[in-house]
Write an enzyme that holds these catalytic residues in place. Structure first.
Site, PDB file in Angstrom:
ATOM      1  N   HIS A  99       0.847  -1.196   0.000  1.00  0.00           N
ATOM      2  CA  HIS A  99       0.000   0.000   0.000  1.00  0.00           C
ATOM      3  C   HIS A  99       0.877   1.239   0.000  1.00  0.00           C
ATOM      4  O   HIS A  99       2.004   1.213   0.488  1.00  0.00           O
ATOM      5  CB  HIS A  99      -0.957   0.017   1.196  1.00  0.00           C
ATOM      6  CG  HIS A  99      -0.291  -0.209   2.511  1.00  0.00           C
ATOM      7  ND1 HIS A  99       0.067  -1.462   2.956  1.00  0.00           N
ATOM      8  CD2 HIS A  99       0.107   0.652   3.474  1.00  0.00           C
ATOM      9  CE1 HIS A  99       0.643  -1.369   4.136  1.00  0.00           C
ATOM     10  NE2 HIS A  99       0.696  -0.095   4.471  1.00  0.00           N
ATOM     11  N   HIS A 101       0.861   5.180   1.292  1.00  0.00           N
ATOM     12  CA  HIS A 101       0.216   6.185   2.141  1.00  0.00           C
ATOM     13  C   HIS A 101       0.258   7.540   1.443  1.00  0.00           C
ATOM     14  O   HIS A 101       1.316   7.965   0.966  1.00  0.00           O
ATOM     15  CB  HIS A 101       0.985   6.358   3.458  1.00  0.00           C
ATOM     16  CG  HIS A 101       1.018   5.160   4.340  1.00  0.00           C
ATOM     17  ND1 HIS A 101       0.168   5.007   5.403  1.00  0.00           N
ATOM     18  CD2 HIS A 101       1.818   4.069   4.337  1.00  0.00           C
ATOM     19  CE1 HIS A 101       0.441   3.861   6.030  1.00  0.00           C
ATOM     20  NE2 HIS A 101       1.446   3.273   5.401  1.00  0.00           N
TER      21      HIS A 101
HETATM   22  P1  5GP Z   1       1.845   0.224   7.373  1.00  0.00           P
HETATM   23  O1  5GP Z   1       2.317   0.468   8.792  1.00  0.00           O
HETATM   24  O2  5GP Z   1       1.728  -1.250   7.091  1.00  0.00           O
HETATM   25  O3  5GP Z   1       2.650   0.964   6.338  1.00  0.00           O
HETATM   26  O4  5GP Z   1       0.400   0.875   7.289  1.00  0.00           O
HETATM   27  C1  5GP Z   1      -0.767   0.211   7.641  1.00  0.00           C
HETATM   28  C2  5GP Z   1      -1.838   1.263   7.728  1.00  0.00           C
HETATM   29  O5  5GP Z   1      -3.084   0.642   7.596  1.00  0.00           O
HETATM   30  C3  5GP Z   1      -1.853   2.032   9.044  1.00  0.00           C
HETATM   31  O6  5GP Z   1      -1.758   3.440   8.771  1.00  0.00           O
HETATM   32  C4  5GP Z   1      -3.199   1.665   9.671  1.00  0.00           C
HETATM   33  O7  5GP Z   1      -3.792   2.742  10.353  1.00  0.00           O
HETATM   34  C5  5GP Z   1      -4.008   1.248   8.473  1.00  0.00           C
HETATM   35  N1  5GP Z   1      -5.007   0.222   8.714  1.00  0.00           N
HETATM   36  C6  5GP Z   1      -4.829  -0.965   9.347  1.00  0.00           C
HETATM   37  N2  5GP Z   1      -5.964  -1.706   9.323  1.00  0.00           N
HETATM   38  C7  5GP Z   1      -6.871  -0.957   8.637  1.00  0.00           C
HETATM   39  C8  5GP Z   1      -8.235  -1.193   8.280  1.00  0.00           C
HETATM   40  O8  5GP Z   1      -8.850  -2.217   8.587  1.00  0.00           O
HETATM   41  N3  5GP Z   1      -8.865  -0.216   7.558  1.00  0.00           N
HETATM   42  C9  5GP Z   1      -8.219   0.938   7.192  1.00  0.00           C
HETATM   43  N4  5GP Z   1      -8.920   1.823   6.486  1.00  0.00           N
HETATM   44  N5  5GP Z   1      -6.941   1.198   7.527  1.00  0.00           N
HETATM   45  C10 5GP Z   1      -6.278   0.254   8.250  1.00  0.00           C
END
Ligand code: 5GP
Ligand code: ZN
Length: 134
Positions: A99, A101
């Site tokens: 993903h 951001h």
């Molecule tokens: P990472 O730390 O893997 O780069 O980012 C994961 C992101 O996914 C975090 O910013 C977290 O808030 C978001 N996130 C985790 N679970 C969910 C979910 O079920 N729905 C949404 N919309 N965001 C999520």
């Protein structure tokens, strides 16, 4: 991936606040936003990280980041935008479905997407250059 939450969100099996959708991607609002408007670009097919993402989708994802970043910033009147993409636990990745951001920024908002600059020494520079060009 049966157990991947972002596969389920991207493909509409779990509802989400969707800003954009096409055949390859869904763009949703992050549930734990770093700033107002923090969004995530999710491919509809599973790839754990950037290295697993097919080149064609990687290219499309960056074009979409540009398009949605501009749209979000315009809609919210933001001063700036961070485009962040984490790979691996050590880099802060917590959901192992690729993903991107999109984090809208405003002057003085105190959002912590930053680091303390170090100093590139000649020794380290030479080490890295020799390893990369080997
Ligand atoms: P990472 O730390 O893997 O780069 O980012 C994961 C992101 O996914 C975090 O910013 C977290 O808030 C978001 N996130 C985790 N679970 C969910 C979910 O079920 N729905 C949404 N919309 N965001 C999520
Ligand atoms: Zn997935």
């Amino acid at each position: 991936m049966d157990n991947c939450i972002f596969c389920k969100i991207a493909n509409g099996e779990i509802p989400s606040a969707t800003l954009y959708e096409d055949g390859d991607f869904r763009v949703i609002l992050d549930l734990g936003p770093a700033s107002k408007g923090h969004a995530l670009i999710l491919p509809k097919t599973h790839a754990a990280n950037l290295y697993e993402l097919p080149d064609e989708l990687a290219a499309k994802a960056m074009v979409l980041a540009k398009k949605m970043g501009a749209k979000l910033s315009g809609a919210l009147g933001s001063d700036g935008l961070n485009v962040v993409q984490n790979n691996g636990k050590a880099a802060g990745q917590t959901v192992f479905h690729f993903h991107i951001h999109l984090i809208p920024r405003n002057q003085g908002d105190g959002v912590g997407v930053s680091w303390t600059p170090g100093k590139l020494t000649d020794e380290v520079k030479e080490e890295i250059l020799s390893k990369i060009h080997a």
